[in-house]
Scaffold this motif. Structure first.
Motif, PDB file in Angstrom:
ATOM      1  N   SER A  64       0.807  -1.223   0.000  1.00  8.16           N
ATOM      2  CA  SER A  64       0.000   0.000   0.000  1.00  8.16           C
ATOM      3  C   SER A  64       0.846   1.281   0.000  1.00  8.16           C
ATOM      4  N   VAL A  79      -4.767   2.458  -1.747  1.00  9.18           N
ATOM      5  CA  VAL A  79      -5.562   1.229  -1.779  1.00  9.18           C
ATOM      6  C   VAL A  79      -6.343   1.219  -3.084  1.00  9.18           C
ATOM      7  N   ASP A  80      -6.593   0.001  -3.592  1.00  7.11           N
ATOM      8  CA  ASP A  80      -7.357  -0.164  -4.828  1.00  7.11           C
ATOM      9  C   ASP A  80      -8.064  -1.514  -4.767  1.00  7.11           C
ATOM     10  N   LYS A  81      -8.707  -1.916  -5.860  1.00  6.33           N
ATOM     11  CA  LYS A  81      -9.447  -3.183  -5.860  1.00  6.33           C
ATOM     12  C   LYS A  81      -8.538  -4.388  -5.632  1.00  6.33           C
ATOM     13  N   HIS A  83      -5.597  -4.328  -3.919  1.00  6.95           N
ATOM     14  CA  HIS A  83      -5.069  -4.221  -2.555  1.00  6.95           C
ATOM     15  C   HIS A  83      -6.036  -3.361  -1.741  1.00  6.95           C
ATOM     16  N   PRO A  84      -7.117  -3.954  -1.217  1.00  4.53           N
ATOM     17  CA  PRO A  84      -8.171  -3.154  -0.574  1.00  4.53           C
ATOM     18  C   PRO A  84      -7.817  -2.601   0.810  1.00  4.53           C
ATOM     19  N   GLY A 119     -14.155   5.046  -0.318  1.00  7.39           N
ATOM     20  CA  GLY A 119     -13.089   4.604   0.572  1.00  7.39           C
ATOM     21  C   GLY A 119     -13.269   5.149   1.976  1.00  7.39           C
ATOM     22  N   TRP A 177      -9.313   1.549   3.949  1.00  6.29           N
ATOM     23  CA  TRP A 177     -10.047   0.487   3.274  1.00  6.29           C
ATOM     24  C   TRP A 177     -10.607   1.017   1.966  1.00  6.29           C
ATOM     25  N   HIS A 178     -10.409   0.277   0.902  1.00  6.21           N
ATOM     26  CA  HIS A 178     -10.884   0.672  -0.428  1.00  6.21           C
ATOM     27  C   HIS A 178     -12.408   0.651  -0.500  1.00  6.21           C
ATOM     28  N   SER A 180     -15.850   0.224  -1.702  1.00  5.17           N
ATOM     29  CA  SER A 180     -16.423  -0.004  -3.032  1.00  5.17           C
ATOM     30  C   SER A 180     -15.992   1.048  -4.055  1.00  5.17           C
TER      31      SER A 180
END
Length: 196
Positions: A64, A79-81, A83-84, A119, A177-178, A180
């Motif tokens: 991250s 963070v992304d889809k 690596h949430p 996020g 936290w990513h 949605s």
């Protein structure tokens, strides 16, 4: 020939000196700190992290950590889809506080694409010896997209009133936290302070 003191203005100077000293003393007595004033907010910094030192502290850099965007310095958290969840901060209450904290403030700088990026910066209070899947004693979060303008760094913060029944061996956990979001999210300069 000596000129009498009264002729030199000595008596007048002594009077003015006494008055100036008295005024200074009265003025200084009003300058003391007032700890009983309810409008005075005292803060104690629990942690501040600009993520600049993290790559050197971790044996393998966390996925991250990124240099793509940063509010300060070179590094931030992304963070992304794929690596949430970000790198996580943990602190047992008894290790960070001499007495039970009542109120904390969590703040950070966030960069999001737009208002639909869901996020969150998560704050948890976990029970002692918590294992994966165990529910938190207390949780709250900061929405990264709640404040505009978007596509630039924006300050976010939240005051957190802690429950009165927390144990000294409970653990504070903070992470990004990513959720949605459709695009990568960035956060930098995280700070947790106790408000007294």
């Amino acid at each position: 020939m000596q000129i009498p003191m009264s002729c030199r203005g000595g008596a007048l100077m002594r009077r003015w000196g006494r008055l100036a000293g008295l005024a200074l003393l009265l003025g200084l007595s009003q300058c003391r700190a007032r700890t009983d004033d309810p409008d005075v907010v005292r803060e104690h910094v629990i942690f501040e992290n600009d993520f600049e030192q993290m790559p050197g502290w971790l044996p393998v850099p966390d996925s991250s950590l990124t240099t793509e965007r940063a509010h300060s310095g070179r590094y931030s958290v992304r963070v992304d889809k794929k690596h949430p969840f970000s790198v996580t901060y943990r602190l047992t209450l008894r290790d960070g506080f001499s007495k039970r904290p009542r109120r904390l403030r969590l703040s950070a700088w966030a960069w999001v694409e737009g208002p639909l990026e869901e996020g969150r910066l998560i704050f948890l209070l976990n029970p002692p010896n918590a294992v994966e899947g165990m529910p938190a004693i207390f949780s709250t979060h900061l929405f990264l997209a709640d404040k505009w303008p978007y596509k630039r760094w924006t300050y976010i913060s939240r005051d957190i009133n802690l429950p009165p029944e927390i144990a000294s061996d409970a653990q504070i956990v903070v992470f990004l936290w990513h959720f949605s979001a459709n695009h990568p999210l960035y956060a930098d300069d995280w700070k947790l302070t106790e408000i007294r």
